[in-house]
Design a protein around this motif. Structure first.
Motif, short mmCIF file in Angstrom:
data_model
loop_
_atom_site.label_atom_id
_atom_site.label_comp_id
_atom_site.label_asym_id
_atom_site.label_seq_id
_atom_site.Cartn_x
_atom_site.Cartn_y
_atom_site.Cartn_z
N MET A 18 40.40 30.47 41.93
CA MET A 18 39.98 31.27 40.80
C MET A 18 40.74 32.58 40.80
SD MET A 18 36.29 32.83 39.97
CE MET A 18 36.60 34.52 39.55
N THR A 19 41.11 33.01 39.65
CA THR A 19 41.81 34.28 39.54
C THR A 19 40.86 35.36 39.03
OG1 THR A 19 42.54 33.82 37.29
CG2 THR A 19 44.01 33.17 39.07
N THR A 20 41.22 36.58 39.29
CA THR A 20 40.43 37.69 38.78
C THR A 20 41.00 38.11 37.43
OG1 THR A 20 41.81 39.27 39.96
CG2 THR A 20 39.84 38.49 41.11
N ASN A 21 40.30 38.98 36.75
CA ASN A 21 40.75 39.54 35.47
C ASN A 21 40.78 38.55 34.33
OD1 ASN A 21 41.07 41.99 36.81
ND2 ASN A 21 43.22 41.62 37.22
N GLU A 48 24.71 28.27 35.40
CA GLU A 48 26.03 28.06 35.99
C GLU A 48 27.15 28.22 34.97
OE1 GLU A 48 26.72 23.45 36.51
OE2 GLU A 48 24.79 24.04 37.38
N SER A 49 26.84 28.12 33.69
CA SER A 49 27.86 28.29 32.66
C SER A 49 27.90 29.71 32.08
CB SER A 49 27.65 27.28 31.53
OG SER A 49 26.39 27.48 30.93
N MET A 50 27.12 30.62 32.66
CA MET A 50 27.09 31.99 32.18
C MET A 50 28.48 32.62 32.27
SD MET A 50 24.75 35.22 33.46
CE MET A 50 25.73 35.74 34.87
N PRO A 51 28.98 33.18 31.18
CA PRO A 51 30.29 33.84 31.22
C PRO A 51 30.23 35.10 32.08
CG PRO A 51 29.56 33.50 28.95
CD PRO A 51 28.41 33.18 29.83
N CYS A 52 31.29 35.32 32.83
CA CYS A 52 31.38 36.51 33.66
C CYS A 52 32.85 36.79 33.97
CB CYS A 52 30.56 36.36 34.93
SG CYS A 52 31.00 34.94 35.95
N MET A 53 33.07 37.91 34.63
CA MET A 53 34.42 38.29 35.04
C MET A 53 34.36 38.93 36.42
SD MET A 53 35.99 39.97 31.57
CE MET A 53 37.71 39.52 31.89
N VAL A 54 35.43 38.76 37.18
CA VAL A 54 35.59 39.45 38.45
C VAL A 54 36.73 40.43 38.26
CG1 VAL A 54 36.17 39.20 40.89
CG2 VAL A 54 34.73 37.47 39.77
N LEU A 55 36.38 41.72 38.36
CA LEU A 55 37.34 42.77 38.07
C LEU A 55 37.30 43.84 39.15
CD1 LEU A 55 36.33 43.29 34.33
CD2 LEU A 55 38.31 42.00 35.16
N ASP A 68 33.91 32.98 48.59
CA ASP A 68 34.52 33.36 49.87
C ASP A 68 35.99 33.74 49.74
OD1 ASP A 68 32.15 32.98 51.26
OD2 ASP A 68 32.59 30.86 51.63
N HIS A 69 36.60 33.39 48.62
CA HIS A 69 38.03 33.66 48.42
C HIS A 69 38.27 34.82 47.44
CE1 HIS A 69 38.73 30.01 50.63
NE2 HIS A 69 37.95 29.36 49.79
N LEU A 70 37.21 35.44 46.99
CA LEU A 70 37.35 36.55 46.05
C LEU A 70 37.47 37.87 46.80
CD1 LEU A 70 34.68 35.48 43.43
CD2 LEU A 70 37.16 35.36 43.20
N PRO A 71 38.18 38.83 46.23
CA PRO A 71 38.31 40.13 46.88
C PRO A 71 36.96 40.83 47.00
CG PRO A 71 39.79 39.96 44.97
CD PRO A 71 38.89 38.77 44.95
N TRP A 72 36.56 41.18 48.19
CA TRP A 72 35.25 41.79 48.43
C TRP A 72 35.10 43.12 47.70
CZ3 TRP A 72 35.10 46.62 50.45
CH2 TRP A 72 36.26 47.08 51.09
N ASP A 73 36.21 43.79 47.41
CA ASP A 73 36.14 45.11 46.78
C ASP A 73 36.16 45.05 45.25
OD1 ASP A 73 38.78 44.27 46.70
OD2 ASP A 73 39.60 46.25 47.11
N HIS A 74 36.14 43.84 44.69
CA HIS A 74 36.03 43.69 43.24
C HIS A 74 34.54 43.57 42.88
CE1 HIS A 74 40.28 43.40 43.16
NE2 HIS A 74 40.35 42.82 41.98
#
Length: 109
Positions: free
Chosen positions: A1-4, A36-43, A17-23
């Motif tokens: 999964m990618t961020t942004n 589980e289908s809720m839209p979200c973002m990791v930024l 476990d593979h996401l940046p902890w500081d995001h």
């Protein structure tokens, strides 16, 4: 999964476990149904312009800050520890995360 990029809570919890902890996890301002289908973002929460509190991508996608990825990781780790490190199903992860969001505390399983 990618961020942004716009994603789903399912994807975030599958790759936590593979996401940046500081995001941070950003969720919809209008409809946070915690499915589980809720839209979200990791930024990156520090990627802000001027006086803005949230990153531009969050604002453009009508998202609000939920909590840091490190907290999501801690919630999942805590639930696993309570179940003797057994693999958690998506439903249990969702319930634990929603509980933390509502109560600012770990759920007792």
């Amino acid at each position: 999964m990618t961020t942004n990029t716009l994603t789903t809570l399912r994807q975030v919890l599958s790759d936590v476990d593979h996401l940046p902890w500081d995001h941070a996890l950003f969720i919809s301002k209008d409809k946070a149904d915690w499915s589980e289908s809720m839209p979200c973002m990791v930024l990156d929460p520090d990627d802000v312009d001027g006086d803005e509190e949230d990153p531009e991508l969050a604002i453009k996608n009508n998202m609000k800050y939920a909590f840091e990825i490190a907290i999501v990781q801690d919630v999942i780790s805590n639930a696993k520890a309570q179940l003797d490190n057994k693999e958690l199903d998506l439903s249990t992860k969702l319930v634990a995360l929603k509980y933390y969001f509502d109560h600012d505390a770990f759920m007792e399983i």
